[in-house]
Design a protein around this motif. Structure first.
Motif, PDB file in Angstrom:
ATOM      1  N   MET A 228       0.821  -1.214   0.000  1.00 16.61           N
ATOM      2  CA  MET A 228       0.000   0.000   0.000  1.00 16.61           C
ATOM      3  C   MET A 228       0.854   1.262   0.000  1.00 16.61           C
ATOM      4  O   MET A 228       0.441   2.305   0.510  1.00 16.61           O
ATOM      5  N   MET A 229       2.042   1.180  -0.590  1.00 14.38           N
ATOM      6  CA  MET A 229       2.896   2.366  -0.669  1.00 14.38           C
ATOM      7  C   MET A 229       2.286   3.445  -1.544  1.00 14.38           C
ATOM      8  O   MET A 229       2.599   4.631  -1.398  1.00 14.38           O
ATOM      9  N   ASP A 230       1.398   3.055  -2.455  1.00  9.89           N
ATOM     10  CA  ASP A 230       0.720   4.058  -3.283  1.00  9.89           C
ATOM     11  C   ASP A 230      -0.160   4.962  -2.426  1.00  9.89           C
ATOM     12  O   ASP A 230      -0.226   6.177  -2.651  1.00  9.89           O
ATOM     13  N   GLU A 231      -0.838   4.384  -1.411  1.00 10.13           N
ATOM     14  CA  GLU A 231      -1.667   5.190  -0.515  1.00 10.13           C
ATOM     15  C   GLU A 231      -0.805   6.105   0.345  1.00 10.13           C
ATOM     16  O   GLU A 231      -1.160   7.257   0.605  1.00 10.13           O
ATOM     17  N   VAL A 232       0.326   5.590   0.829  1.00  5.17           N
ATOM     18  CA  VAL A 232       1.221   6.410   1.650  1.00  5.17           C
ATOM     19  C   VAL A 232       1.700   7.619   0.853  1.00  5.17           C
ATOM     20  O   VAL A 232       1.669   8.759   1.329  1.00  5.17           O
ATOM     21  N   ALA A 233       2.156   7.383  -0.379  1.00  7.13           N
ATOM     22  CA  ALA A 233       2.659   8.478  -1.223  1.00  7.13           C
ATOM     23  C   ALA A 233       1.561   9.471  -1.563  1.00  7.13           C
ATOM     24  O   ALA A 233       1.782  10.688  -1.580  1.00  7.13           O
ATOM     25  N   ALA A 234       0.360   8.948  -1.822  1.00  9.29           N
ATOM     26  CA  ALA A 234      -0.756   9.832  -2.190  1.00  9.29           C
ATOM     27  C   ALA A 234      -1.131  10.769  -1.050  1.00  9.29           C
ATOM     28  O   ALA A 234      -1.690  11.848  -1.295  1.00  9.29           O
ATOM     29  N   ASN A 235      -0.819  10.382   0.180  1.00  6.86           N
ATOM     30  CA  ASN A 235      -1.176  11.201   1.344  1.00  6.86           C
ATOM     31  C   ASN A 235       0.031  11.943   1.925  1.00  6.86           C
ATOM     32  O   ASN A 235      -0.002  12.393   3.069  1.00  6.86           O
ATOM     33  N   GLY A 236       1.098  12.062   1.124  1.00 10.62           N
ATOM     34  CA  GLY A 236       2.235  12.879   1.536  1.00 10.62           C
ATOM     35  C   GLY A 236       3.256  12.187   2.401  1.00 10.62           C
ATOM     36  O   GLY A 236       4.136  12.854   2.962  1.00 10.62           O
ATOM     37  N   GLY A 237       3.214  10.870   2.526  1.00 15.11           N
ATOM     38  CA  GLY A 237       4.188  10.152   3.338  1.00 15.11           C
ATOM     39  C   GLY A 237       5.223   9.464   2.489  1.00 15.11           C
ATOM     40  O   GLY A 237       5.117   9.410   1.261  1.00 15.11           O
ATOM     41  N   SER A 238       6.252   8.951   3.134  1.00 15.03           N
ATOM     42  CA  SER A 238       7.287   8.193   2.430  1.00 15.03           C
ATOM     43  C   SER A 238       8.045   7.335   3.426  1.00 15.03           C
ATOM     44  O   SER A 238       7.955   7.542   4.645  1.00 15.03           O
ATOM     45  N   VAL A 239       8.779   6.375   2.914  1.00 17.60           N
ATOM     46  CA  VAL A 239       9.608   5.491   3.734  1.00 17.60           C
ATOM     47  C   VAL A 239      10.993   5.436   3.107  1.00 17.60           C
ATOM     48  O   VAL A 239      11.132   5.188   1.896  1.00 17.60           O
ATOM     49  N   ASP A 240      12.014   5.675   3.923  1.00 18.77           N
ATOM     50  CA  ASP A 240      13.389   5.530   3.458  1.00 18.77           C
ATOM     51  C   ASP A 240      13.708   4.034   3.502  1.00 18.77           C
ATOM     52  O   ASP A 240      14.114   3.495   4.531  1.00 18.77           O
ATOM     53  N   THR A 379      13.099   7.234  12.513  1.00 21.13           N
ATOM     54  CA  THR A 379      14.283   7.382  11.673  1.00 21.13           C
ATOM     55  C   THR A 379      13.972   7.247  10.187  1.00 21.13           C
ATOM     56  O   THR A 379      14.573   7.935   9.358  1.00 21.13           O
ATOM     57  N   CYS A 380      13.023   6.382   9.857  1.00 21.25           N
ATOM     58  CA  CYS A 380      12.843   5.982   8.447  1.00 21.25           C
ATOM     59  C   CYS A 380      11.527   6.432   7.814  1.00 21.25           C
ATOM     60  O   CYS A 380      11.419   6.399   6.580  1.00 21.25           O
ATOM     61  N   VAL A 381      10.531   6.793   8.597  1.00 21.94           N
ATOM     62  CA  VAL A 381       9.185   6.981   8.055  1.00 21.94           C
ATOM     63  C   VAL A 381       8.772   8.440   8.148  1.00 21.94           C
ATOM     64  O   VAL A 381       8.801   9.035   9.232  1.00 21.94           O
ATOM     65  N   VAL A 382       8.426   9.024   7.006  1.00 25.11           N
ATOM     66  CA  VAL A 382       7.784  10.332   6.981  1.00 25.11           C
ATOM     67  C   VAL A 382       6.288  10.082   7.101  1.00 25.11           C
ATOM     68  O   VAL A 382       5.662   9.543   6.177  1.00 25.11           O
ATOM     69  N   LYS A 383       5.755  10.428   8.245  1.00 25.96           N
ATOM     70  CA  LYS A 383       4.363  10.107   8.529  1.00 25.96           C
ATOM     71  C   LYS A 383       3.437  10.907   7.619  1.00 25.96           C
ATOM     72  O   LYS A 383       3.550  12.131   7.521  1.00 25.96           O
ATOM     73  N   PRO A 384       2.519  10.240   6.920  1.00 25.16           N
ATOM     74  CA  PRO A 384       1.614  10.976   6.032  1.00 25.16           C
ATOM     75  C   PRO A 384       0.576  11.743   6.833  1.00 25.16           C
ATOM     76  O   PRO A 384       0.316  11.450   8.002  1.00 25.16           O
ATOM     77  N   ARG A 385       0.011  12.741   6.189  1.00 28.65           N
ATOM     78  CA  ARG A 385      -1.121  13.417   6.804  1.00 28.65           C
ATOM     79  C   ARG A 385      -2.303  12.458   6.853  1.00 28.65           C
ATOM     80  O   ARG A 385      -2.244  11.353   6.312  1.00 28.65           O
ATOM     81  N   GLU A 386      -3.368  12.876   7.525  1.00 27.11           N
ATOM     82  CA  GLU A 386      -4.526  11.984   7.621  1.00 27.11           C
ATOM     83  C   GLU A 386      -4.977  11.599   6.215  1.00 27.11           C
ATOM     84  O   GLU A 386      -5.204  12.443   5.359  1.00 27.11           O
ATOM     85  N   SER A 387      -5.115  10.299   6.010  1.00 24.09           N
ATOM     86  CA  SER A 387      -5.398   9.806   4.661  1.00 24.09           C
ATOM     87  C   SER A 387      -6.837  10.116   4.252  1.00 24.09           C
ATOM     88  O   SER A 387      -7.723  10.278   5.094  1.00 24.09           O
ATOM     89  N   ARG A 388      -7.022  10.153   2.950  1.00 23.31           N
ATOM     90  CA  ARG A 388      -8.371  10.329   2.422  1.00 23.31           C
ATOM     91  C   ARG A 388      -9.266   9.182   2.857  1.00 23.31           C
ATOM     92  O   ARG A 388     -10.443   9.377   3.143  1.00 23.31           O
ATOM     93  N   GLU A 389      -8.670   7.978   2.902  1.00 22.94           N
ATOM     94  CA  GLU A 389      -9.456   6.801   3.288  1.00 22.94           C
ATOM     95  C   GLU A 389      -9.959   6.925   4.724  1.00 22.94           C
ATOM     96  O   GLU A 389     -11.103   6.571   5.020  1.00 22.94           O
ATOM     97  N   HIS A 390      -9.106   7.451   5.618  1.00 20.63           N
ATOM     98  CA  HIS A 390      -9.526   7.576   7.015  1.00 20.63           C
ATOM     99  C   HIS A 390     -10.563   8.683   7.176  1.00 20.63           C
ATOM    100  O   HIS A 390     -11.551   8.528   7.905  1.00 20.63           O
ATOM    101  N   LYS A 391     -10.357   9.821   6.497  1.00 25.99           N
ATOM    102  CA  LYS A 391     -11.354  10.902   6.556  1.00 25.99           C
ATOM    103  C   LYS A 391     -12.707  10.398   6.066  1.00 25.99           C
ATOM    104  O   LYS A 391     -13.752  10.685   6.667  1.00 25.99           O
TER     105      LYS A 391
END
Length: 786
Positions: A228-240, A379-391
């Motif tokens: 589900m990395m597509d959802e993370v990226a779509a909501n402004g998050g990322s993982v190193d 260290t590794c995770v840029v936490k995404p904003r609240e996802s569209r799915e959760h809203k």
């Protein structure tokens, strides 16, 4: 304050978790509800119990009685303070070639082309089955509800004929709480797959990594699939990803199973680690820089030294054995075969740790793992904003789980399902199918007559095969539509909400809210519904749910309802069919109350379940499931129903001397049906043809219709009126609703609970069906309907 007293919209920090049930307490801790965790009270169920809380970026439900055992401190208004994200831009993840950083190698590698076995492991509802379908080209059922997969499924990886991958039921930790979780643990420990594919929901990475750490302790080749990395990226998050690999010491591959992105790279990595036997780079997650953490660190390593020889002899990794012994895992303790002195030493080591750290063994281990996971995520995770799915989920839940709207919404949704199935869409499609079957039948009959085929053979083909199988096929649209709609509800995530809403209602009948989902699935088919009871964490709930599920009217009974209600109730046919579904539910409730006071005394198990976000149903998944059910129905029509139709035609055409009879009452079938008819005479349908139809219905419920079609030569209302009055037809439908399910369902009960329980289900259904049908007949006679 205790958790059950926390107001909606308030945050608090967990101070302690208590429970009289050690397994339940460990399960709560494994779900991330550990001391020091901040929780938010989201809502109470419409009837006030259970509650929904938010922690570690996901929603969890539990009963107020269990919430009352959780102490809170630092109660404050809910906030949304963003976590400090790691600095620096994320690095690109190369396609392949990180193996040089694998610091540890296991035994000799596997030759190229040699058979390999892979295990697909992960939390419930993280996308395992979706990934399995992508990797193998299979079409296993996928749903947005925890516990859709209840048994292992094997398949060959596409393009790799010697590589077998096994999709295992969802598991939150290697301390199984439910029976389907036992399946996963047993496979991983006993079958010893060549490599593990650990699939992690990237939108809820903190909770999912808890299982990852336990799998790493097994010291097996493994790859982490970050789904589900597509959802993370779509909501402004990322993982190193590269940094995450370095901290965990295993390959990490970002994927989107639903979009089939990254799966080829995943296969490449897992085959590499499997063939080269590359083991995880670390197993120790203790932070030995503080007095409390140091106590646990010393405890685990002392236990490892104590049991190292036993662990090697049992084939269990020492680190895994040590942590499981600290947790009090009886299965591992029994496998190691420790003597009394060693057990005393073990308990002394653990007690010393508890005294030094000031916490119990369960909390210490859970806190160790989540502390390490927290450091990794910071260290590794840029936490995404609240996802569209959760809203979207929060907004929808205001209606579907609202205090005053939940039950009306449920009734409206189910009413819409039945209206579409039996009315608007289903009836129109059924009419088209009937016209098509009639056209083909007439064409074949004319062709046989023109060819001068023997009249007996013509009768076999037209009155036997076409009457039986053709009558069945006309009801195919109803079944497909019903399965489509139920699949959409499950795929959307609504089923989990229904369990949440209905828990307190079902508790009055001795069940938990999780029992409602298998019974709801039972409206489609009893076999998967009975298998779905594996998700229930206690034998009490599981056995009781299995006994009650057959009272839910499965789709195979739809042809029987459709034929008789259309023949006798015309415009009121839809209302008559809905009344049968309601009778099934009502009878199941009465039987549940009787069970609660007799064979199944005691309270149902705690209700602890993750609530997934709502998702739009996958068109591909829904259509493929409908195709599978249609294919299954057609297969049965041309196998079981075909054979039954031919046998019935033969028995009703010939007497015992194999002479063609002029009167069916002289046939072999009449003689056989006459043996059962007296038992059904008090119900108003003691005719041998009715009893014969019910007997064939034990093979498959659709056989009832094909039997009538063969015996009566037609399905018209005039032919059926010679067998039933409108009232006796309704009593017959009530009996059909409640008498034993098909042999496949009885076989499923036998497979789940054993032959004694299968016999008990069969006997119970026979008795209840006769008693209720007789009561309906008496009521009708009192009202002057008979």
């Amino acid at each position: 304050m205790r958790l059950d007293e926390l107001e909606i919209g308030k945050d608090a920090v967990v101070a302690s978790v208590d429970s009289d049930d050690a397994a339940l307490r460990q399960h709560i801790l494994d779900m991330g509800l550990t001391p020091g965790t901040e929780v938010t009270m989201m809502k109470y169920a419409p009837m006030g119990d259970p509650v929904e809380i938010r922690l570690r970026d996901y929603e969890l439900t539990l009963r107020r009685a269990d919430a009352a055992r959780i102490e809170l401190v630092d109660v404050h208004d809910a906030h949304n303070v963003p976590r400090e994200n790691p600095g620096g831009a994320p690095t690109d993840h190369p396609a392949f070639g990180e193996c040089a950083r694998r610091p540890r190698l296991g035994r000799a590698g596997v030759e190229a082309g040699a058979p390999l076995s892979l295990a697909l492991v992960g939390n419930q509802n993280c996308g395992k089955t979706t990934l399995f379908n992508q990797l193998t080209g299979s079409n296993q059922h996928v749903g947005n509800f925890p516990g859709v997969t209840v048994d292992r499924k094997d398949g060959q990886v596409k393009g790799c004929p010697n590589v077998t991958i096994t999709d295992l039921p969802g598991i939150y930790s290697l301390s199984p709480y439910t029976s389907e979780e036992v399946v996963s643990r047993r496979f991983i420990l006993d079958e010893r797959p060549d490599a593990i594919v650990d699939i992690v929901d990237a939108t809820n990475i903190e909770r999912n990594l808890y299982l990852t750490l336990q799998l790493m302790e097994l010291d097996r080749p493994m790859v982490l699939a970050l789904n589900m990395m597509d959802e993370v990226a779509a909501n402004g998050g990322s993982v190193d990803v590269n940094r995450l690999e370095r901290m965990l010491g295993i390959p990490v591959v970002p994927i989107s199973a639903a979009k089939n992105e990254g799966t080829s790279e995943l296969v490449e990595h897992v085959l590499h680690v499997a063939r080269h036997r590359e083991l995880p780079g670390r197993q120790d997650f203790c932070a030995a820089d503080g007095p409390d953490k140091g106590a646990l660190h010393r405890c685990i390593h002392a236990v490892m030294h104590l049991v190292e020889d036993h662990a090697k002899h049992a084939g269990i990794p020492p680190r895994f054995a040590a942590t499981k012994l600290v947790e009090g895992d009886e299965l591992v303790r029994g496998a190691l075969g420790l003597d009394a002195n060693e057990l005393d030493a073990l308990e002394h080591i653990i007690s010393q740790m508890e005294e030094e750290s000031g916490t119990d063994r369960f909390s210490a281990l859970a806190d160790m793992r989540f502390a390490f996971i927290g450091a990794v995520c910071r260290t590794c995770v840029v936490k995404p904003r609240e996802s569209r799915e959760h809203k979207r989920s929060v907004a929808i839940d205001r209606i579907l789980t609202g205090r005053f709207t939940a039950f009306p919404a449920f009734l409206l949704i189910m009413g819409l399902v039945f209206w579409i199935t039996f009315g608007w869409l289903g009836a129109w499609l059924q009419g088209l199918m009937e016209e098509g079957v009639a056209w083909v039948t007439d064409a074949v009959a004319a062709a046989l007559a023109a060819a001068g085929v023997n009249p007996v053979v013509q009768s076999l083909v037209i009155d036997g095969v076409f009457a039986g199988v053709g009558s069945m096929l006309s009801f195919l649209p109803l079944i497909v539509v019903l399965f489509l709609l139920l699949s959409m509800l499950e795929d959307s995530g609504y089923m989990a909400r229904v369990a949440f809403v209905m828990d307190k209602v079902l508790r009055r009948f001795g069940l938990s809210g999780r029992s409602f989902v298998p019974m709801l699935v039972g409206f489609g088919c009893s076999v998967p519904a009975i298998m779905a009871t594996r998700t229930l964490p206690s034998e009490h709930d599981r056995k009781m749910t299995v006994m009650l599920t057959p009272f839910m009217s499965c789709s195979a009974k739809l042809p029987v309802y459709g034929l008789l209600t259309a023949a006798f109730f015309a415009r009121g046919s839809a209302l008559a069919m809905v009344s049968l579904y309601l009778i099934g539910i009502a009878v199941g409730a009465v039987v549940a109350l009787i069970f609660k006071r007799t064979a199944f005394r005691g309270e149902p198990v705690p209700f602890i379940m993750e609530l997934p976000n709502y998702r739009l149903p996958s068109a591909k998944t829904t259509v493929m499931l409908a195709w599978d059910k249609a294919k299954d129905f057609i297969t049965r029509a041309f196998t079981i129903i075909f054979a039954a139709s031919v046998v019935i035609w033969f028995l009703q055409t010939f007497d015992i001397r194999l002479n063609v009879v002029s009167d069916q009452s002289q046939s072999m079938l009449a003689g056989l049906g006459g043996l059962i008819a007296p038992l059904l005479a008090p119900l108003g349908f003691g005719d041998w043809r009715a009893s014969t139809a019910l007997v064939t219905g034990l093979l498959a419920k659709e056989s009832v219709i094909s039997t009538f079609a063969v015996l009566l030569g037609t399905e018209s209302a005039s032919a059926l009126s010679g067998l039933f009055t409108p009232f006796t037809a309704y009593v017959f439908l009530v009996f059909t609703l409640l008498y034993p399910p098909c042999v496949a369902a009885i076989g499923a009960v036998k497979g789940e609970l054993g032959p004694k329980w299968a016999a008990a289900v069969f006997a119970l259904q026979c008795v209840v069906a006769w008693v209720v049908a007789f009561a309906v007949r008496l009521a009708g006679m009192a009202l002057g309907l008979a």
